[in-house]
Design a protein around this motif. Structure first.
Motif: not given
Length: 299
Positions: A84, A265, A269-271, A273
């Motif tokens: 990402s 993000v 739309g990256e996520s 943890s």
């Protein structure tokens, strides 16, 4: 304020690259970026009367800096096909820590202080935690396809670290050779022109000399990378270095991965943890500690 804007521009770069990788293959895209920016820098130098082709003993160092610059962007562009943009921003901007290590070993008078060693160790702990997060996600993936995808992401992360090392090596070459005493335009031109040749030549055997579609997004992305980042932002950076102490400016470097993660993000739309968030905090803290002695000397 200019440094904050520059950090935002550099942080957005990973998003621009990733959004175009599907239409323009990564190595070819990187070569086009360098070629366009090299032409712009050459034109700017001619306009200002800055000699670029005079023999001043910098050719060898300039070629080496250009090859390292090309290696950095091979790692970035290929890495962004696997990981990402937000993760790439964190791994790539470990470069200040590798730069501090390299200057400590190769440049006289650049020895690291205790707080800088703590910063490097902190950043490397963040890298290790981020990789542990990648491997944990790979092991937790259900199905062979998911497992392979996660492992590809770890490979992309590793390319980000290698890109940071190549970036640091380029900085060390510039600081430790005659390039330190030549014009900023010539140093930048070496990096752009040599990397353009290397990257475009490399794209041929890789079968990447093609453009799937010329869309407004592709044009905007290439224009952003070549004009805004590789030409305008770098010239502003060099101008700032003539007006302010480098130590004051370098402290802002931790903002770039912060912007990179935010843009990844929000726009892609990256996520991520909680473990990766902790890793990013460690890396940012390490960068801040590495730059702390320089800021203290500047004030």
């Amino acid at each position: 304020m200019l440094m904050v804007v520059l950090c935002a521009i550099w942080g957005f770069q990973q998003v621009a690259i990733k959004s175009t990788n599907a239409a323009v293959p990564p190595v070819f895209q990187a070569g086009l970026r360098s070629a366009i920016a090299a032409v712009l820098v050459c034109s700017w130098a001619r306009l200002r009367g800055t000699p670029l082709f005079r023999d001043d003993g910098t050719l060898g160092a300039g070629l080496l800096a250009g090859v390292l610059f090309a290696g950095e962007f091979v790692c970035i562009f290929l890495g962004l096909t696997l990981t990402s943009a937000s993760r790439m921003a964190v791994f790539l901007y470990t470069a200040p820590c590798f730069t501090a290590l390299g200057l400590h070993w190769f440049v006289a008078g650049e020895h690291m202080r205790r707080i800088q060693w703590i910063g490097v160790i902190t950043a490397f702990a963040g890298i290790a935690l981020a990789f542990a997060d990648g491997f944990a996600r790979a092991g937790a993936g259900s199905g062979s396809a998911s497992h392979a995808s996660m492992l590809a992401g770890v490979t992309g992360d590793a390319l980000g670290v290698l890109g940071g090392i190549a970036w640091a090596a380029t900085t060390i070459v510039v600081r430790a050779t005659k390039l330190a005493h030549t014009s900023a335009s010539k140093t930048l031109f070496y990096q752009l022109a040599v990397s353009a040749v290397v990257l475009l030549a490399l794209a041929v055997p890789l079968g990447q000399v093609r453009v799937a579609a010329v869309t407004p997004l592709v044009v905007a992305s290439l224009a952003y990378q070549a004009v805004m980042v590789a030409f305008i932002s770098y010239l502003i950076w060099f101008w700032l270095l003539t007006r302010y102490m480098a130590s004051r400016l370098s402290v802002f470097s931790f903002l770039t991965p912060l912007f990179g993660v935010t843009f990844g993000v929000v726009l892609l739309g990256e996520s991520f943890s909680l473990r990766f968030l902790m890793a990013a905090v460690l890396v940012l803290a390490g960068i801040a500690l590495v730059n702390a002695p320089a800021l203290r000397r500047a004030t």
